[in-house]
Design an enzyme around this catalytic site. Structure first.
Site, PDB file in Angstrom:
ATOM      1  N   HIS A 265       0.813  -1.217   0.000  1.00  0.00           N
ATOM      2  CA  HIS A 265       0.000   0.000   0.000  1.00  0.00           C
ATOM      3  C   HIS A 265       0.849   1.272   0.000  1.00  0.00           C
ATOM      4  O   HIS A 265       0.332   2.354  -0.214  1.00  0.00           O
ATOM      5  CB  HIS A 265      -0.973   0.003   1.199  1.00  0.00           C
ATOM      6  CG  HIS A 265      -0.332   0.200   2.531  1.00  0.00           C
ATOM      7  ND1 HIS A 265      -0.001  -0.845   3.379  1.00  0.00           N
ATOM      8  CD2 HIS A 265       0.025   1.322   3.186  1.00  0.00           C
ATOM      9  CE1 HIS A 265       0.518  -0.366   4.490  1.00  0.00           C
ATOM     10  NE2 HIS A 265       0.560   0.951   4.394  1.00  0.00           N
TER      11      HIS A 265
ATOM     12  N   ASP B 213       0.185  -7.685   1.104  1.00  0.00           N
ATOM     13  CA  ASP B 213       0.552  -6.281   1.352  1.00  0.00           C
ATOM     14  C   ASP B 213       2.070  -6.114   1.404  1.00  0.00           C
ATOM     15  O   ASP B 213       2.619  -5.463   2.290  1.00  0.00           O
ATOM     16  CB  ASP B 213      -0.081  -5.769   2.656  1.00  0.00           C
ATOM     17  CG  ASP B 213       0.004  -4.250   2.767  1.00  0.00           C
ATOM     18  OD1 ASP B 213       0.173  -3.585   1.725  1.00  0.00           O
ATOM     19  OD2 ASP B 213      -0.076  -3.722   3.894  1.00  0.00           O
TER      20      ASP B 213
ATOM     21  N   SER C  67       4.810   2.296   7.869  1.00  0.00           N
ATOM     22  CA  SER C  67       4.473   1.129   7.050  1.00  0.00           C
ATOM     23  C   SER C  67       5.668   0.681   6.211  1.00  0.00           C
ATOM     24  O   SER C  67       6.297   1.480   5.516  1.00  0.00           O
ATOM     25  CB  SER C  67       3.297   1.463   6.133  1.00  0.00           C
ATOM     26  OG  SER C  67       2.141   1.725   6.893  1.00  0.00           O
TER      27      SER C  67
END
Length: 464
Positions: A196, A226, A309
């Protein structure tokens, strides 16, 4: 006084002292002999030398031989001035140069005043220094400079080891831009991050802990896990991070997270492993479920925020045990909802990340382990129910697939995977994707009110 000769009798103190041959002051020449007339060039008016000598002898006679009777005063010529060698102001004086005199009073006073001012200034300055040292400029006790080294298993030691291998990603897409984190996998420049972070990226810039920034290219990505891999070229001195084993992680183990929350690069936070095997789903923004990721996650209370992230979660030996991926925030309907970290962070186990990264580097795609069944995602009971029908009216159990070979039938409810409880369809998918294609699993199935144990070997399907 008129400019004329004194006619009164000379005072007694004008007389030469008795018995003194010459009463002149030191340096005063003897009076010249009286002559009738002397020319400038030394020639006389006809008087012979004898007469001049006689006149000189008469002039040199002692004063006491003069007649006692006072002679009548005669008027002296107007141009003639009587010479008094013993007067207060003689007509002739010897130039002895400037008199050497001592300091005058005003000079002494000025010197004394200057000395006093100088002494006062020095005293005042010394006083100010003493006051500052004693009151104004305090010297508080302070520890001496100690060894700057840190134990390798301390947070500082872990950070020092890992930071050179952690990068910040700045991504620009067609409609938006964002910031994420990644870490170096190998000397060839491959970097692992979250899908993402780089999804729909048009430009990717990678910034190292040294501040050096280079462009990167996308190697491959997978939305189901992901995870994504990007690569930089022409960069020397890369410091790949050591990969650990997420199977060794236990609840309570200390961990360190590194990332760029809100674009604050090289941010280090610390915490513990709060739980393992947390079923976490993320994404779903597209609505068709194609972007949903299923993670059998490691839970940590190490603060993780947007921008973390893709960053590494490290154990006490600075080995990567997880990839920070998601956080749990307060409910959106909560008026007191807190943004950012609330102590519920989730990381993809590195064992899963390693397998996916290897496939992405090798082929640009990742494979997913499957059992070949379609689940009823609307089922609200305990467990994961196999649907009666699949997509487009196809059978819910793929013919010849792993599930069919294991004996799974439509309507079966799978309650356990390798003895671990499954409460819904999402959890079953997560438990299966935590393994590799070809791995054997034991499923506990509830059919017609009876539990059955079935063995299945996981198949493979291409990811998205």
């Amino acid at each position: 006084m008129a400019d004329r000769q004194q006619t009164e009798p000379a005072p007694q103190w004008w007389s030469r002292p008795e018995g003194t041959a010459d009463g002149r002051r030191d340096g005063v020449p003897a009076p010249r002999p009286e002559t009738a007339d002397l020319s400038v060039d030394g020639e006389g008016d006809g008087a012979d030398e004898g007469e001049r000598n006689g006149a000189a002898e008469q002039a040199a006679a002692p004063a006491q031989e003069a007649p006692a009777q006072e002679a009548p005063a005669q008027e002296a010529p107007a141009h003639e001035v009587r010479y008094d060698p013993w007067g207060e102001q003689p007509l002739q004086a010897v130039d002895r140069g400037r008199d050497r005199r001592g300091f005058r009073l005003w000079q002494v006073a000025a010197l004394a005043a200057g000395t006093a001012l100088l002494a006062g200034g020095i005293g005042g300055y010394v006083g100010v220094l003493a006051e500052r040292q004693s009151s104004t400029r305090l010297k508080l006790p302070q520890a001496a400079v100690a060894d700057k080294g840190r134990a390798p298993d301390s947070v500082a030691g872990i950070a020092a080891t890992a930071l050179p291998g952690v990068v910040t990603l700045h991504v620009r897409g067609a409609k938006s831009s964002g910031t994420g984190t990644g870490f170096v996998l190998d000397p060839q420049g491959h970097i692992l991050t979250n899908n993402h972070v780089v999804a729909d990226a048009k430009e990717i810039a990678v910034t190292f802990s040294t501040g050096e920034s280079v462009t990167a290219e996308l190697v491959g990505r997978d939305s189901g896990y992901d995870l994504a891999v990007v690569k930089v070229s022409g960069v020397r001195g890369l410091r790949p991070l050591s990969l650990g084993n997420s199977e060794n992680v236990k609840v309570g183990d200390p961990v360190v997270a590194i990332g760029a929350p809100f674009d604050l690069s090289n941010t280090v936070t610390a915490g513990i492993i709060s739980a393992t095997g947390r079923p976490v789903t993320a994404g779903g923004d597209k609505g068709d479920g194609s972007d949903i990721s299923y993670v059998d996650a490691l839970q940590t209370d190490a603060p993780i925020n947007p921008g973390n992230s893709g960053g590494p979660l490290l154990d006490a030996r600075a080995h990567v045990v997880g990839i920070n991926s998601a956080i749990r925030g307060a409910d959106k309907d909560d008026p007191d909802r807190q943004g950012g970290s609330i102590g519920l962070g989730f990381a993809i186990p590195i064992n899963q990340g390693k397998r996916v990264a290897e496939e992405l580097i090798a082929t640009g795609h990742a494979t997913h382990p499957v059992i070949g069944v379609t689940l009823d995602m609307d089922y609200t009971g305990d467990g994961a129910r196999v649907g009666d029908k699949g997509e487009d009216g196809k059978p819910s159990v793929t013919a010849g697939g792993p599930g069919a070979r294991a004996g799974i039938k439509p309507g079966d409810v799978i309650t356990k995977v390798d003895g671990q409880r499954v409460r819904g369809g999402d959890e079953l998918i997560i438990k299966i994707r935590a393994h590799r294609p070809g791995d054997p699993l034991t499923l506990t199935v509830l059919r017609d009110g009876r539990e059955r144990t079935l063995g299945v070997v996981l198949g493979s399907a291409n990811g998205s």
